[in-house]
Design an enzyme around this catalytic site. Structure first.
Site, PDB file in Angstrom:
ATOM      1  N   ASP A 418       0.816  -1.211   0.000  1.00  0.00           N
ATOM      2  CA  ASP A 418       0.000   0.000   0.000  1.00  0.00           C
ATOM      3  C   ASP A 418       0.849   1.260   0.000  1.00  0.00           C
ATOM      4  O   ASP A 418       0.311   2.355  -0.181  1.00  0.00           O
ATOM      5  CB  ASP A 418      -0.930  -0.001   1.216  1.00  0.00           C
ATOM      6  CG  ASP A 418      -2.355   0.371   0.844  1.00  0.00           C
ATOM      7  OD1 ASP A 418      -2.724   0.167  -0.322  1.00  0.00           O
ATOM      8  OD2 ASP A 418      -3.084   0.857   1.717  1.00  0.00           O
ATOM      9  N   ASP A 848     -11.824  -5.874  10.634  1.00  0.00           N
ATOM     10  CA  ASP A 848     -11.913  -7.331  10.681  1.00  0.00           C
ATOM     11  C   ASP A 848     -13.158  -7.792  11.439  1.00  0.00           C
ATOM     12  O   ASP A 848     -13.898  -8.661  10.971  1.00  0.00           O
ATOM     13  CB  ASP A 848     -10.647  -7.909  11.301  1.00  0.00           C
ATOM     14  CG  ASP A 848     -10.206  -7.154  12.549  1.00  0.00           C
ATOM     15  OD1 ASP A 848     -10.957  -6.258  12.992  1.00  0.00           O
ATOM     16  OD2 ASP A 848      -9.132  -7.452  13.094  1.00  0.00           O
TER      17      ASP A 848
END
Length: 1145
Positions: A418, A848
């Site tokens: 990223d 998550d």
């Protein structure tokens, strides 16, 4: 160069599917895009769509047509299989870039890293060039990368030049001028030994061929599901043999058994062979579980009676102290219930890898060749900052993945960078190059673990159970190569910097020369050129530069995809005893899995959604390139410790009822933790107690790493037979009657979204949900079909026939990778449901937990897989400050969940009641910090004031207190018994619960309230994975004290209680009428608080002689302030009051 070709290929591929959809809806199809094809010298075809031509004519007014060039002696089309291999070789040697308002380009790289790459699958692998003047094509090669030279003089020639020499040059070798002895490509071993597939029908795309395969096996699937007699299988077991496809050819000229009576009787082998499950539930022994549940009930009753007694018996002398204590105790009881109720049904599970191998990898009626029938797995590894996440750590994780014990052709690894850093890119290329040696070495000698750093640092004997005589020699050589590999990785930053400086100086000299020529050699000022970061082949790096500039910074760079290791061949590639190789890999499979580097596009003005956005980009890119029906995501510091971990997870997915599992969560295990585990880094109470208990309900929560997902569950679909399995709120206690009609309708519905019974899957609506990539939409039913369990038992519903996944995978082409570039662009998710219902869910720093909650809310189940040998291992921060910041991030995400629509109070009826309580506890637990801090100050306030939370320490109060404490201890002992943790680990968890509750959790509540009320966004930094500076001490980080404001509340609590104990003891000793009962009550609870804060106090001290001065300053200021404040509020007076003649100095 490549943009036009990619666009044309995508449009033609997408148009076929769109036309089918419109025909089904009764609409006239849109005219397809016209494509012009041009064949290049390497055998590739460049397609140019009509939209790319400079024409003012509209496309609607003309009939669609395609220009084909017929084969002539000067234009011989290449063999389809060879052409596809040439195309795949081109793809693996090209760096693909593109994005918003930019052209998708393929940059052909002859050199990826400065060191030499030798593996034939490796990007930039050294290959010979054609010796014909003016031709830059590569020499023909086989799967091992060995040059194929058609003449005995070893003249290097490419395929196109060889065909020209044969057809127009009379078959004369351009080198030695002698005629070629073999002029057929088949005689030159261009074929790999595999039977060539039948050519596809004209106009049929890759995805349509996959769908046609799925449709052709549907009848077999239905026959297997209903449990009817399988004639095909019976014929094979008796006299039938397979021909091509689904045809069955009988032996001896007959058709099956000529005895009609025998045709109705199944063979005895099929009757006597029992069906064996892949997994088993191992229930907790009743001798442990029954007393555990009984004690929970007893403690609930005791808490209720105790709270009722406390409310009815007020302390009139200190009503304020009584009120605060009662409110806190009510909340603690409620919090304990939320935590304890989901633990009523803990279970353990086990897998049978032998049965998995027997069903999926051994020859049988439906798989005569014994090829692996296991589904594919795409593994995601995420990294963002090479400074905080060292490339060597990520490289070791990649190596453990490439060496995993899973069919090579079914594995694909995607690395998400990223940060777009060239350092990470070249480190991954170095890892791919070293994998050429490491992976076959692991397979040859059965190495565990397959992370080289961990393996070579093992404390145990490395030669135990090793019997091959060459192991010692091989290990020594691999260790030397790994040491050199580490040096290369560590030297990459300086290497990239020196290279960039050299190229930058060259560019400045060129620019100055050009400027002087333009001004007729007049002196000119120094030309300023942006300082770029350069790749090994002498071109600009398209990602983030070391000196940021527009379009080359962390938040502003193009999308990048590089196939580091191209897809392996379908057949095993055995090594040979070559003297040029370091090790002898004879009879060892030397293939490597697909490895892809991905850096999604980032542009200013777009919300890139941190890790969740990066994961969703990988989901889309992998769907187009490999489309594995299962996805395993790992953090860059979590490597595969058990090479068979994926097989263990696949046992659950492929077992009966496995099609309703959304994910298999593995426990997190950590290395590098101090032996005493001062800050409860192992978190064993959560991973071994809470998660096992949730496994007995609807399944464990998703914890961010070490999780094997079902791809279609990530896509937001409902589970199969969702109407049949409708649990409702009280499904744990009462079962609901099934509706036969609803069940029958669900049997034929594999993909489904929504809650309505009448709602069918409408593929035409998919672009609104998944984006405008038709290739991505077409891949969804394929992933769903390939992820089904085997229909080898009548009870298996929604299964697939055995042997359906033994076909070879499609080869990569440039248009496929270009499509992957388009789906990782920053604009792709606009006006879609990515991040809302599809993929990882946005809007929380703990994406998550939210992602797993959404799946459970749709009715999916999850499974907790605890393997005998740890599946994965990673690192955790052992420094106090880093640990507090980590807990702060988790708690802040929980507060965000509580104030969002993901609150478990708003869950659907498909979520079980106790599962809902567990998720409710996830969102509520940070708020306990408010009451916990107040309760930690109550002992000190009691000692300062001379009062206590009760009027007197009578027998009733002490009896209730004793029962509650004893039942808590007994519950802890039983939890330790059925979970397998140790008493010390349980106590460490209790200590850090109070440390985190009085520091990070309170800050998380404040930050969450600020975000909800004032809209202030929360930003977090990555947890550093690098070790301390002291190389001699493995646990050097443990003693580093980095000041943070989170430490202030615990310090205040400790100092206040210490001063209060001194004041209370002094007052009682010098008092005329000593109140010992009140003193003992206050001192007991003060010591209870201080005992829990002991690890925190020890962490503040650091090493001897290294305690920061600010700790002493804060301690002194707090002690003086509290003492003076209390003296000012309640100064001691005459002997008639409690305290007597005692005076403060």
């Amino acid at each position: 160069m490549a943009s036009d070709s990619f666009k044309g290929s995508r449009s033609s591929r997408s148009m076929a599917s769109a036309s089918d959809i419109e025909l089904q809806q009764g609409k006239p199809p849109l005219p397809p895009t016209v494509a012009f094809a041009r064949r290049t010298s390497s055998g590739r075809y460049l397609n140019f769509s009509r939209d790319d031509l400079d024409s003012e004519l509209g496309s609607v007014d003309y009939a669609s047509y395609t220009v084909h060039i017929p084969p002539t002696p000067d234009n011989q089309p290449m063999d389809p299989s060879i052409s596809a291999k040439v195309e795949e070789q081109y793809v693996s040697n090209s760096l693909f870039t593109g994005g918003f308002n930019s052209v998708t380009r393929a940059h052909l790289m002859d050199k990826v890293i400065e060191s030499e790459a030798s593996h034939p699958q490796m990007a930039g692998a050294k290959g010979s060039s054609c010796a014909i003047p003016g031709c830059d094509s590569k020499v023909m090669s086989d799967e091992r990368g060995v040059d194929i030279l058609p003449c005995e003089c070893d003249f290097k020639i490419c395929r196109d030049c060889f065909l020209d020499a044969v057809k127009s040059g009379g078959g004369i070798c351009p080198g030695c001028k002698d005629p070629y002895k073999a002029t057929d490509l088949d005689e030159l071993n261009m074929d790999t030994g595999r039977p060539l597939p039948l050519p596809p029908p004209n106009g049929m795309s890759k995805m349509e061929r996959r769908l046609s395969l799925m449709k052709s096996t549907k009848s077999v699937l239905m026959r297997s599901q209903t449990g009817d007699f399988d004639h095909n299988r019976w014929l094979f077991e008796t006299k039938g043999t397979y021909g091509y496809g689904n045809a069955i050819w009988p032996k001896d000229g007959g058709f099956g058994n000529e005895n009609d009576e025998g045709a109705e009787v199944a063979p005895t082998e099929l009757i006597n062979k029992p069906w064996r499950p892949l997994t088993r539930k191992l229930k907790i022994p009743a001798a442990v579980l029954s007393p555990y549940r009984l004690l929970i009930c007893v403690r609930m009753v005791a808490l209720g009676l105790f709270l009722a007694w406390r409310i009815n018996h007020k302390n009139e002398d200190a009503i304020w102290l009584w009120g605060m204590s009662v409110v806190c105790e009510l909340w603690f009881a409620f919090s304990w219930l939320l935590d304890q109720l989901p633990k009523l049904c803990p279970i353990n599970r086990s897998t049978d890898l032998a049965v998995l191998k027997e069903k999926f990898e051994e020859p049988g009626p439906h798989n005569p060749t014994g090829k692996s029938d296991l589904p594919g797995i795409d593994i995601f590894v995420s990294t963002a900052d090479p400074e905080k996440e060292p490339p060597l750590v990520t490289a070791n994780t990649i190596l453990s993945i490439l060496a995993a014990d899973y069919p090579v052709e079914k594995l694909a690894c995607y690395v998400s960078d990223d940060g777009g850093a060239l350092l990470t890119f070249e480190a991954m290329a170095e890892a791919a190059s070293f994998a050429d040696l490491w992976v076959p070495f692991c397979r040859k000698h059965g190495i565990e673990p397959r992370n080289p750093e961990s393996y070579f640092n093992l404390k145990r004997d490395p030669y135990k159970n090793k019997v091959r005589p060459d192991f010692v020699k091989d290990r020594r050589r691999v260790k030397r190569e790994y040491d050199e590999f580490k040096v290369r990785i560590n030297g990459l930053p300086d290497s990239i910097r020196r290279r960039s400086d050299a190229f930058h100086a060259r560019e400045e000299i060129k620019a100055m020369k050009l400027e002087r020529q333009n001004v007729n050699d007049e002196p000119a000022e120094r030309v300023k050129i942006p300082k770029a970061t350069w790749m090994a082949d002498g071109t600009h790096w398209p990602g983030t530069w070391m000196v940021p500039s527009p379009e080359h910074s962390k938040g502003d760079h193009a999308g990048i995809i590089q196939v580091m290791l191209k897809p392996p061949s379908d057949e095993p590639l055995r090594g040979t005893s070559d003297d040029s190789k370091l090790l002898d890999f004879t009879d060892v499979d030397i293939r490597l899995p697909l490895l892809v580097y991905v850096s999604r596009e980032k542009r200013p003005g777009y919300d890139h959604n941190k890790k969740a956005g990066a994961m969703n980009a990988l989901v889309r890119a992998s769907a187009i390139m490999s489309n594995g029906p299962f996805i395993l995501n790992l953090d860059c510091d979590h490597y595969i410790y058990n090479s068979q971990a994926m097989r263990e997870g696949m046992c659950f997915m492929m077992d009966r009822g496995g099609d309703r599992l959304c994910y298999v969560q593995f426990p997190q295990r950590f290395e590098g933790i101090d032996p005493s585990d001062r800050y409860a880094n192992h978190n064993t109470v959560f991973f071994d107690v809470n998660m096992r208990a949730l496994d007995g309900l609807q399944g464990p929560v998703y914890v961010g790493t070490g999780c094997l997902f079902r791809r279609i569950a990530l896509y937001g679909f409902d589970p199969p037979r969702s109407k049949e399995h409708h649990p409702g709120c009280c499904s744990c206690c009462f079962s609901r009657r099934k509706k036969p009609a609803a069940v029958a309708s669900e049997e034929n519905r594999a993909l489904r979204m929504g809650d309505s019974d009448e709602e069918d899957m409408n593929i035409s609506q998919f672009p609104k949900k998944f984006g405008n990539s038709t290739f991505l939409v077409d891949s969804i039913p394929v992933a769903e079909y390939q992820g089904r369990p085997l229909a080898d038992h009548p009870a298996v519903k929604n299964g697939r026939p055995p042997g359906a996944l033994t076909i070879p995978r499609e080869l990569l082409d440039a248009s496929t990778v270009a499509e992957a570039i388009s789906v990782i662009s920053c604009w792709y998710e606009d006006k879609t449901e990515w991040g809302e219902r599809v993929g990882w869910i946005y809007g929380s720093v703990t994406e998550d937990v939210v992602t797993g909650y959404r799946m459970h809310n749709r009715g999916w189940k999850s499974v907790y897989c605890v393997t005998k040998r740890d599946a994965f291992r990673g690192t955790a921060p052992i420094n106090l400050t880093d640990r507090l910041h980590q807990v702060l991030r988790w708690a802040t995400g929980s507060v965000e969940i509580f104030f969002s629509r993901n609150n478990a109070l708003l869950a659907s009826p498909r979520m079980k009641f106790l599962q809902r309580i567990a998720y409710l506890n996830v969102g509520i637990y940070p708020f306990t910090s408010i009451f916990l801090i107040v309760y930690c100050f109550l002992p000190a306030l009691s000692l300062f004031s001379g009062q206590f939370i009760v009027q007197t320490l009578n027998v009733t109060f002490l009896a209730y207190l004793l029962i509650i404490t004893v039942t808590l201890c007994m519950l802890a002992v039983l939890e330790i018994k059925w979970s397998g943790i140790e008493l010390e680990e349980w106590w460490r968890n209790e200590q850090f619960w109070l440390i985190g509750g009085t520091s990070a959790h309170l800050a998380a509540v404040l930050q969450g309230l600020l975000k909800v009320i004032a809209g202030i966004e929360i930003s977090f930094t990555l947890t550093s994975k690098s070790a301390g500076d002291d190389v001699d001490d493995e646990f050097a980080d443990l003693y580093i004290v980095k000041w943070t404001s989170l430490m202030i509340p615990p310090i205040v609590i400790m100092m206040t209680n210490l001063i209060a104990i001194a004041v209370g003891v002094s007052r009682t000793i010098y008092s005329v009428i000593p109140q010992w009962s009140r003193l003992l009550g206050g001192v007991f609870f003060s010591f209870w608080v201080l005992a829990h804060l002991y690890p925190f106090a020890k962490g503040l001290m650091g090493r001897r002689g290294r305690t920061p001065t600010i700790v002493f300053v804060w301690s002194g200021l707090i002690a003086i302030t509290i003492s003076l404040l209390w003296v000012a509020i309640n100064p001691p007076s005459g002997t008639t009051q409690i305290g007597g003649s005692f005076q403060f100095p």
